[in-house]
Scaffold this motif. Structure first.
Motif, PDB file in Angstrom:
ATOM      1  N   ASN A 115       0.822  -1.207   0.000  1.00 58.54           N
ATOM      2  CA  ASN A 115       0.000   0.000   0.000  1.00 58.54           C
ATOM      3  C   ASN A 115       0.857   1.258   0.000  1.00 58.54           C
ATOM      4  O   ASN A 115       0.542   2.230  -0.697  1.00 58.54           O
ATOM      5  N   GLU A 116       1.933   1.259   0.755  1.00 56.44           N
ATOM      6  CA  GLU A 116       2.811   2.433   0.790  1.00 56.44           C
ATOM      7  C   GLU A 116       3.400   2.713  -0.595  1.00 56.44           C
ATOM      8  O   GLU A 116       3.453   3.859  -1.038  1.00 56.44           O
ATOM      9  N   ASN A 117       3.823   1.649  -1.284  1.00 57.02           N
ATOM     10  CA  ASN A 117       4.380   1.804  -2.618  1.00 57.02           C
ATOM     11  C   ASN A 117       3.310   2.333  -3.585  1.00 57.02           C
ATOM     12  O   ASN A 117       3.564   3.236  -4.389  1.00 57.02           O
ATOM     13  N   THR A 118       2.128   1.769  -3.509  1.00 58.28           N
ATOM     14  CA  THR A 118       1.033   2.201  -4.389  1.00 58.28           C
ATOM     15  C   THR A 118       0.655   3.651  -4.125  1.00 58.28           C
ATOM     16  O   THR A 118       0.410   4.418  -5.064  1.00 58.28           O
ATOM     17  N   ASN A 119       0.614   4.040  -2.861  1.00 56.59           N
ATOM     18  CA  ASN A 119       0.292   5.441  -2.557  1.00 56.59           C
ATOM     19  C   ASN A 119       1.326   6.384  -3.164  1.00 56.59           C
ATOM     20  O   ASN A 119       0.987   7.478  -3.616  1.00 56.59           O
ATOM     21  N   GLY A 120       2.584   5.971  -3.210  1.00 61.42           N
ATOM     22  CA  GLY A 120       3.611   6.775  -3.870  1.00 61.42           C
ATOM     23  C   GLY A 120       3.333   6.909  -5.363  1.00 61.42           C
ATOM     24  O   GLY A 120       3.467   7.996  -5.939  1.00 61.42           O
ATOM     25  N   LEU A 121       2.921   5.800  -5.997  1.00 63.76           N
ATOM     26  CA  LEU A 121       2.570   5.852  -7.421  1.00 63.76           C
ATOM     27  C   LEU A 121       1.350   6.745  -7.655  1.00 63.76           C
ATOM     28  O   LEU A 121       1.275   7.480  -8.646  1.00 63.76           O
ATOM     29  N   LEU A 122       0.401   6.689  -6.741  1.00 60.99           N
ATOM     30  CA  LEU A 122      -0.822   7.475  -6.900  1.00 60.99           C
ATOM     31  C   LEU A 122      -0.567   8.974  -6.805  1.00 60.99           C
ATOM     32  O   LEU A 122      -1.339   9.770  -7.355  1.00 60.99           O
ATOM     33  N   ARG A 123       0.514   9.366  -6.156  1.00 62.41           N
ATOM     34  CA  ARG A 123       0.822  10.798  -6.061  1.00 62.41           C
ATOM     35  C   ARG A 123       1.178  11.384  -7.428  1.00 62.41           C
ATOM     36  O   ARG A 123       1.152  12.594  -7.609  1.00 62.41           O
ATOM     37  N   GLN A 124       1.484  10.531  -8.422  1.00 67.28           N
ATOM     38  CA  GLN A 124       1.677  11.027  -9.786  1.00 67.28           C
ATOM     39  C   GLN A 124       0.351  11.563 -10.332  1.00 67.28           C
ATOM     40  O   GLN A 124       0.341  12.468 -11.153  1.00 67.28           O
ATOM     41  N   TYR A 125      -0.739  10.980  -9.878  1.00 66.44           N
ATOM     42  CA  TYR A 125      -2.068  11.380 -10.329  1.00 66.44           C
ATOM     43  C   TYR A 125      -2.712  12.408  -9.396  1.00 66.44           C
ATOM     44  O   TYR A 125      -3.512  13.233  -9.839  1.00 66.44           O
ATOM     45  N   PHE A 126      -2.405  12.304  -8.114  1.00 65.60           N
ATOM     46  CA  PHE A 126      -2.998  13.162  -7.089  1.00 65.60           C
ATOM     47  C   PHE A 126      -1.879  13.824  -6.284  1.00 65.60           C
ATOM     48  O   PHE A 126      -1.527  13.352  -5.200  1.00 65.60           O
ATOM     49  N   PRO A 127      -1.288  14.919  -6.812  1.00 68.97           N
ATOM     50  CA  PRO A 127      -0.137  15.534  -6.142  1.00 68.97           C
ATOM     51  C   PRO A 127      -0.464  16.051  -4.741  1.00 68.97           C
ATOM     52  O   PRO A 127      -1.605  16.434  -4.458  1.00 68.97           O
ATOM     53  N   LYS A 128       0.546  16.040  -3.887  1.00 67.07           N
ATOM     54  CA  LYS A 128       0.391  16.614  -2.550  1.00 67.07           C
ATOM     55  C   LYS A 128       0.013  18.081  -2.694  1.00 67.07           C
ATOM     56  O   LYS A 128       0.396  18.746  -3.639  1.00 67.07           O
ATOM     57  N   GLY A 129      -0.748  18.560  -1.730  1.00 70.18           N
ATOM     58  CA  GLY A 129      -1.125  19.965  -1.734  1.00 70.18           C
ATOM     59  C   GLY A 129      -2.309  20.291  -2.632  1.00 70.18           C
ATOM     60  O   GLY A 129      -2.574  21.453  -2.908  1.00 70.18           O
ATOM     61  N   THR A 130      -3.017  19.256  -3.112  1.00 70.48           N
ATOM     62  CA  THR A 130      -4.205  19.518  -3.926  1.00 70.48           C
ATOM     63  C   THR A 130      -5.454  19.065  -3.178  1.00 70.48           C
ATOM     64  O   THR A 130      -5.397  18.237  -2.267  1.00 70.48           O
ATOM     65  N   ASP A 131      -6.577  19.606  -3.578  1.00 68.99           N
ATOM     66  CA  ASP A 131      -7.867  19.250  -3.003  1.00 68.99           C
ATOM     67  C   ASP A 131      -8.337  17.975  -3.689  1.00 68.99           C
ATOM     68  O   ASP A 131      -8.738  17.992  -4.853  1.00 68.99           O
ATOM     69  N   LEU A 132      -8.290  16.859  -2.986  1.00 66.06           N
ATOM     70  CA  LEU A 132      -8.624  15.566  -3.576  1.00 66.06           C
ATOM     71  C   LEU A 132     -10.123  15.386  -3.783  1.00 66.06           C
ATOM     72  O   LEU A 132     -10.541  14.476  -4.501  1.00 66.06           O
TER      73      LEU A 132
END
Length: 180
Positions: A115-132
């Motif tokens: 899950n930790e690895n996948t969450n890192g991959l997902l940040r390519q689509y959902f960058p930190k600092g954005t309104d999800l």
């Protein structure tokens, strides 16, 4: 063995979040849509009332149950979560889904590595600092489709979708009768 999931939230601005579930053997990902509830930012939060941010315990339980109960019971054996209070309704979740819930030790992300690895991959689509909260359930399904169709070396260059499909097909094969 298929059916063991790891889960967490990715957090955005304005108390927005997306739930992430990853099946350990196939690396198949499910994204859980957590929209803000009616009244968010219109009234001040009340002590001991449900969170309107979208990932309070009640909202999280409902969204997680809706996602998990789409799976065959044999593919929802366990769920390992971090220690966030968003899953404080885990007992009800277990009763309704027949999925055992385990919690990782504090500050131990290695207990949920997929899950930790996948969450890192997902940040390519959902960058930190954005309104999800700006992404719809359909948007999340499109991202999960992209992630699940990405080949992985650990899967022998198969995609999570291919491996998860194999799991589903193996459930449909008739069992071998035993003589007793």
């Amino acid at each position: 063995m298929p059916g063991h999931w790891e889960g967490d939230l990715i957090i955005g601005t304005g108390r927005s979040a997306i739930g992430t579930l990853v099946e350990r053997s196939s690396r198949s990902t499910i994204l859980v849509h957590l929209p803000r509830l009616e009244g968010w930012a219109q009234k001040p939060p009340e002590r001991n009332s449900p969170s309107l941010g979208g990932y309070g315990a009640a909202a999280m339980n409902a969204a997680l149950m809706a996602s998990v109960t789409r799976l065959p019971e044999q593919l929802r054996r366990t769920l390992t979560w971090d220690r966030g209070k968003e899953l404080s309704g885990h007992a009800q979740f277990t009763l309704e889904t027949k999925t055992k819930v385990f919690f990782a030790d504090p500050h131990s992300p290695w207990q949920r590595p997929t899950n930790e690895n996948t969450n890192g991959l997902l940040r390519q689509y959902f960058p930190k600092g954005t309104d999800l909260a700006r992404w719809s359930a359909e948007d999340l399904e499109a991202v999960a489709l992209a992630i699940n169709n990405r080949p992985h070396k650990i899967l022998g260059w198969k995609t999570p979708a291919e491996v998860f499909g194999e799991h589903l097909r193996s459930l449909q094969r008739p069992g071998v009768a035993t003589t007793g």
